[in-house]
Motif scaffolding. Structure first.
Motif, PDB file in Angstrom:
ATOM      1  N   GLU A 113       0.909  -0.893   0.141  1.00 29.59           N
ATOM      2  CA  GLU A 113       0.312   0.272  -0.130  1.00 29.59           C
ATOM      3  C   GLU A 113       0.713   1.303  -0.517  1.00 29.59           C
ATOM      4  O   GLU A 113       0.468   2.028  -0.943  1.00 29.59           O
ATOM      5  CB  GLU A 113      -1.038   0.266   0.952  1.00 29.59           C
ATOM      6  CG  GLU A 113      -2.082  -1.499   0.901  1.00 29.59           C
ATOM      7  CD  GLU A 113      -2.964  -0.866   0.132  1.00 29.59           C
ATOM      8  OE1 GLU A 113      -3.135  -0.181  -0.634  1.00 29.59           O
ATOM      9  OE2 GLU A 113      -3.518  -2.027  -0.612  1.00 29.59           O
ATOM     10  N   LEU A 114       2.479   1.659   0.884  1.00 31.03           N
ATOM     11  CA  LEU A 114       3.615   2.342   0.835  1.00 31.03           C
ATOM     12  C   LEU A 114       3.512   2.439  -0.229  1.00 31.03           C
ATOM     13  O   LEU A 114       3.734   3.757  -1.157  1.00 31.03           O
ATOM     14  CB  LEU A 114       3.637   2.393   1.961  1.00 31.03           C
ATOM     15  CG  LEU A 114       3.267   3.038   3.208  1.00 31.03           C
ATOM     16  CD1 LEU A 114       4.405   1.848   4.226  1.00 31.03           C
ATOM     17  CD2 LEU A 114       3.034   3.882   3.233  1.00 31.03           C
ATOM     18  N   ASP A 115       3.683   1.199  -0.921  1.00 32.04           N
ATOM     19  CA  ASP A 115       4.240   1.575  -2.280  1.00 32.04           C
ATOM     20  C   ASP A 115       3.660   2.109  -3.576  1.00 32.04           C
ATOM     21  O   ASP A 115       3.404   3.018  -4.630  1.00 32.04           O
ATOM     22  CB  ASP A 115       5.028  -0.036  -3.063  1.00 32.04           C
ATOM     23  CG  ASP A 115       6.045   0.003  -2.076  1.00 32.04           C
ATOM     24  OD1 ASP A 115       7.046   0.380  -1.507  1.00 32.04           O
ATOM     25  OD2 ASP A 115       6.580  -1.457  -2.442  1.00 32.04           O
ATOM     26  N   LEU A 117       0.562   4.064  -2.948  1.00 23.60           N
ATOM     27  CA  LEU A 117       0.709   5.299  -2.223  1.00 23.60           C
ATOM     28  C   LEU A 117       2.139   6.014  -3.158  1.00 23.60           C
ATOM     29  O   LEU A 117       2.253   7.315  -3.770  1.00 23.60           O
ATOM     30  CB  LEU A 117       0.420   5.732  -0.945  1.00 23.60           C
ATOM     31  CG  LEU A 117       0.680   7.404  -0.680  1.00 23.60           C
ATOM     32  CD1 LEU A 117      -0.643   7.621  -1.386  1.00 23.60           C
ATOM     33  CD2 LEU A 117       0.801   7.269   0.772  1.00 23.60           C
ATOM     34  N   ALA A 118       3.349   6.042  -3.009  1.00 22.60           N
ATOM     35  CA  ALA A 118       4.010   6.204  -3.597  1.00 22.60           C
ATOM     36  C   ALA A 118       4.084   6.046  -5.174  1.00 22.60           C
ATOM     37  O   ALA A 118       4.252   7.591  -5.808  1.00 22.60           O
ATOM     38  CB  ALA A 118       5.445   5.791  -3.320  1.00 22.60           C
ATOM     39  N   ALA A 119       3.538   5.793  -5.815  1.00 22.14           N
ATOM     40  CA  ALA A 119       3.589   5.865  -7.225  1.00 22.14           C
ATOM     41  C   ALA A 119       2.381   6.407  -7.921  1.00 22.14           C
ATOM     42  O   ALA A 119       2.940   7.761  -8.276  1.00 22.14           O
ATOM     43  CB  ALA A 119       3.779   3.906  -8.036  1.00 22.14           C
ATOM     44  N   GLU A 120       1.127   5.916  -6.889  1.00 22.88           N
ATOM     45  CA  GLU A 120       0.224   7.730  -7.543  1.00 22.88           C
ATOM     46  C   GLU A 120       0.445   8.730  -6.920  1.00 22.88           C
ATOM     47  O   GLU A 120       0.273   9.904  -7.878  1.00 22.88           O
ATOM     48  CB  GLU A 120      -0.816   7.006  -6.745  1.00 22.88           C
ATOM     49  CG  GLU A 120      -1.420   6.303  -7.132  1.00 22.88           C
ATOM     50  CD  GLU A 120      -2.757   6.367  -7.899  1.00 22.88           C
ATOM     51  OE1 GLU A 120      -2.543   7.317  -8.465  1.00 22.88           O
ATOM     52  OE2 GLU A 120      -2.423   5.118  -9.429  1.00 22.88           O
ATOM     53  N   LEU A 121       0.749   9.308  -6.012  1.00 20.08           N
ATOM     54  CA  LEU A 121       1.551  10.385  -5.208  1.00 20.08           C
ATOM     55  C   LEU A 121       3.150  11.055  -6.081  1.00 20.08           C
ATOM     56  O   LEU A 121       2.434  12.158  -6.198  1.00 20.08           O
ATOM     57  CB  LEU A 121       1.855  10.360  -3.899  1.00 20.08           C
ATOM     58  CG  LEU A 121       2.315  11.905  -3.077  1.00 20.08           C
ATOM     59  CD1 LEU A 121       0.936  12.965  -3.239  1.00 20.08           C
ATOM     60  CD2 LEU A 121       2.840  11.524  -1.427  1.00 20.08           C
ATOM     61  N   ASN A 122       3.482  10.249  -6.803  1.00 18.36           N
ATOM     62  CA  ASN A 122       5.192  10.572  -6.768  1.00 18.36           C
ATOM     63  C   ASN A 122       4.175  11.054  -8.822  1.00 18.36           C
ATOM     64  O   ASN A 122       4.802  12.339  -8.955  1.00 18.36           O
ATOM     65  CB  ASN A 122       6.029   9.867  -6.999  1.00 18.36           C
ATOM     66  CG  ASN A 122       6.697  10.032  -6.153  1.00 18.36           C
ATOM     67  OD1 ASN A 122       6.888  10.680  -5.316  1.00 18.36           O
ATOM     68  ND2 ASN A 122       7.498   8.432  -4.897  1.00 18.36           N
ATOM     69  N   ALA A 123       3.703  10.370  -8.766  1.00 14.15           N
ATOM     70  CA  ALA A 123       2.969  10.581 -10.352  1.00 14.15           C
ATOM     71  C   ALA A 123       1.642  12.236 -10.308  1.00 14.15           C
ATOM     72  O   ALA A 123       1.829  12.833 -10.715  1.00 14.15           O
ATOM     73  CB  ALA A 123       2.098   9.724 -10.974  1.00 14.15           C
ATOM     74  N   HIS A 124       1.042  12.173  -9.373  1.00 17.82           N
ATOM     75  CA  HIS A 124       0.187  13.360  -9.020  1.00 17.82           C
ATOM     76  C   HIS A 124       1.457  14.701  -9.094  1.00 17.82           C
ATOM     77  O   HIS A 124       0.935  15.634  -9.634  1.00 17.82           O
ATOM     78  CB  HIS A 124      -0.327  13.027  -8.000  1.00 17.82           C
ATOM     79  CG  HIS A 124      -1.163  14.221  -7.717  1.00 17.82           C
ATOM     80  ND1 HIS A 124      -2.012  15.083  -8.047  1.00 17.82           N
ATOM     81  CD2 HIS A 124      -1.147  14.896  -6.441  1.00 17.82           C
ATOM     82  CE1 HIS A 124      -2.338  15.920  -7.353  1.00 17.82           C
ATOM     83  NE2 HIS A 124      -1.894  15.877  -6.534  1.00 17.82           N
ATOM     84  N   LEU A 125       2.300  14.529  -7.728  1.00 20.14           N
ATOM     85  CA  LEU A 125       2.682  15.356  -7.622  1.00 20.14           C
ATOM     86  C   LEU A 125       3.442  16.008  -8.836  1.00 20.14           C
ATOM     87  O   LEU A 125       3.657  17.240  -9.215  1.00 20.14           O
ATOM     88  CB  LEU A 125       3.651  15.465  -6.406  1.00 20.14           C
ATOM     89  CG  LEU A 125       2.695  14.790  -4.977  1.00 20.14           C
ATOM     90  CD1 LEU A 125       4.717  14.862  -3.627  1.00 20.14           C
ATOM     91  CD2 LEU A 125       2.794  16.171  -4.615  1.00 20.14           C
TER      92      LEU A 125
END
Length: 145
Positions: A113-115, A117-125
């Motif tokens: 789940e953290l991975d 989140l990292a993928a989604e959040l980093n793409a979003h940012l």
């Protein structure tokens, strides 16, 4: 010679995003550290704090930054709609992470789940920085009272 320029809102946004990236990387490292999350309470507290900060950040964007950009840069309407939808996706993942942290779930549950989140959040940012930073930097600061 001192640079007396005021930092643009877009530049400030990048600094905030960099902080979120670093904090999320720390959480991922903590979760991946071993079979048993030790100390689990510290990881839980860090997850809850991180998710809280991220929620407040996205809420501020949704309620303040994005409406202001929609008024001053109507050409960004579709970008803003996409960013708001991405906030919802990130929030759903955050809720799952918080539930896992509350249950003191093992790394086998938390790391994926953290991975995610990292993928989604980093793409979003990245997308947010590519699309709205210049417009934010053009936006004058509100007058001081």
């Amino acid at each position: 010679m001192t640079d007396n320029r005021v930092k643009g809102m877009g530049d400030w946004l990048i600094e905030v995003h960099d902080w979120f990236r670093a904090e999320l990387a720390t959480l991922q490292s903590q979760a991946a550290a071993g079979e048993q999350l030790t100390p689990a309470k510290d990881l839980r507290a860090n997850c809850v704090a991180f998710c809280g900060y991220l929620t407040r950040h996205h809420t501020g964007e949704d309620r303040g930054v994005f409406p202001m950009l929609a008024r001053t840069h109507p050409e960004l309407t579709e970008v803003i709609i996409r960013l708001e939808k991405e906030h919802e996706v990130v929030a759903d993942i955050q809720h799952r992470i918080q539930a896992l942290a509350d249950a003191e779930a093992g790394r086998d549950h938390l790391v994926p789940e953290l991975d995610r989140l990292a993928a989604e959040l980093n793409a979003h940012l990245r997308y947010e920085e590519e699309t709205i930073v210049a417009a934010l930097n053009e936006t004058p600061a509100p007058p001081m009272m």
